[in-house]
Design an enzyme around this catalytic site. Structure first.
Site, PDB file in Angstrom:
ATOM      1  N   SER A  39      20.547 -12.197  -1.280  1.00 38.90           N
ATOM      2  CA  SER A  39      20.392 -12.115  -2.730  1.00 38.90           C
ATOM      3  C   SER A  39      18.948 -12.254  -3.203  1.00 38.90           C
ATOM      4  O   SER A  39      18.640 -11.907  -4.334  1.00 38.90           O
ATOM      5  CB  SER A  39      21.254 -13.161  -3.428  1.00 38.90           C
ATOM      6  OG  SER A  39      20.744 -14.456  -3.209  1.00 38.90           O
ATOM      7  N   LYS A  80      17.589 -19.204  -6.098  1.00 40.21           N
ATOM      8  CA  LYS A  80      17.390 -18.100  -7.052  1.00 40.21           C
ATOM      9  C   LYS A  80      16.057 -18.287  -7.768  1.00 40.21           C
ATOM     10  O   LYS A  80      15.391 -19.295  -7.632  1.00 40.21           O
ATOM     11  CB  LYS A  80      18.519 -18.059  -8.097  1.00 40.21           C
ATOM     12  CG  LYS A  80      19.919 -17.977  -7.540  1.00 40.21           C
ATOM     13  CD  LYS A  80      20.221 -16.666  -6.889  1.00 40.21           C
ATOM     14  CE  LYS A  80      21.644 -16.687  -6.316  1.00 40.21           C
ATOM     15  NZ  LYS A  80      21.899 -15.625  -5.399  1.00 40.21           N
TER      16      LYS A  80
END
Length: 183
Positions: A39, A80
Site C-alpha cells: 500500500s 500510511k
C-alpha cells in the site's frame, strides 16, 4: 573466591541495567516495524524494515506527508502517509490534491504516476463523500497509502485518532539496498 563472586555480581548488575535501558528505549523511544503489503509502494516495499520514532509526536505535532504507524481498527498496525491535519478540507480532483481549496503537489507520487498506463492514481473524492464530514475532525489525521489504488486507508477506515498514532516512520534500514531516510 570472594573476589570472583563479587566480580560476577558486578557483571550481572551491569547486564541487568543494560537490559532495562534497552527495553526502555525499545518501548518508549524507538521500535522496529516490518512493512506488510504494497500500500505504500513505491516509497516503501513489502518486507522493508523501518524504525518508528515514538517520541516524534510527544515533543512535536504531526505534519502533512509524514509517514506514520498507527493502531488500525482491525487490531493491526498500519503504515500510511498523513494527507490531512485537523481542520483541513481535503479533495482530490483529476489526480490532484487540494487542501483547503489550494492545489498541493505530492512529489513522492511522481514516479508512480509515470508508471500508470492509464487512469488516475487517486480517484476523485472530497471528505464529505468518504467520512461524512467536510473537514478532518479535531484530534484526528486523514491518511492514505502512496499506492492509492491498493490501499486500505482513511477512505475506508475513517480518520485516525491522534492517540492511536504510535509514531513517525522515517528510517528504512533493511534491506540495505532500500536504506533511506524519508523526508
Amino acid at each position: 573466591m570472594a573476589k570472583k563472586k563479587g566480580e560476577s555480581w558486578e557483571w550481572l548488575k551491569a547486564l541487568f541495567i543494560a537490559l532495562i535501558i534497552a527495553a526502555g528505549i525499545r518501548y518508549f523511544m524507538f521500535a522496529p516495524i516490518v512493512v506488510d503489503g504494497e500500500s505504500m509502494m513505491p516509497t516503501l516495499h513489502h518486507q522493508d524494515r523501518m524504525i518508528v520514532n515514538k517520541l516524534s509526536y510527544t515533543v512535536g505535532e504531526p505534519e502533512r506527508f509524514d509517514v506514520i504507524v498507527f493502531h488500525a481498527p482491525e487490531g493491526k498496525d498500519y503504515i500510511k502517509r498523513i494527507i490531512g491535519l485537523p481542520g483541513d478540507k481535503i479533495e482530490y480532483k483529476d489526480d490532484q490534491l487540494f487542501v483547503n481549496g489550494k492545489k498541493v503537489p505530492e512529489p513522492y507520487l511522481k514516479e508512480f504516476k509515470q508508471i500508470l498506463s492509464e487512469g488516475n492514481l487517486t480517484y476523485n473524492f472530497d471528505l464529505s463523500e468518504v467520512i461524512n464530514n467536510t473537514t478532518v475532525p479535531d484530534g484526528h489525521v486523514f491518511v492514505m497509502g502512496d499506492n492509492r489504488q491498493h490501499s486500505k486507508d482513511s477512505r475506508n477506515i475513517g480518520p485516525v485518532p491522534l492517540e492511536e498514532v504510535i509514531g513517525e516512520a522515517n528510517l528504512i534500514f533493511w534491506p540495505v539496498a532500500h536504506f533511506n531516510v524519508l523526508e
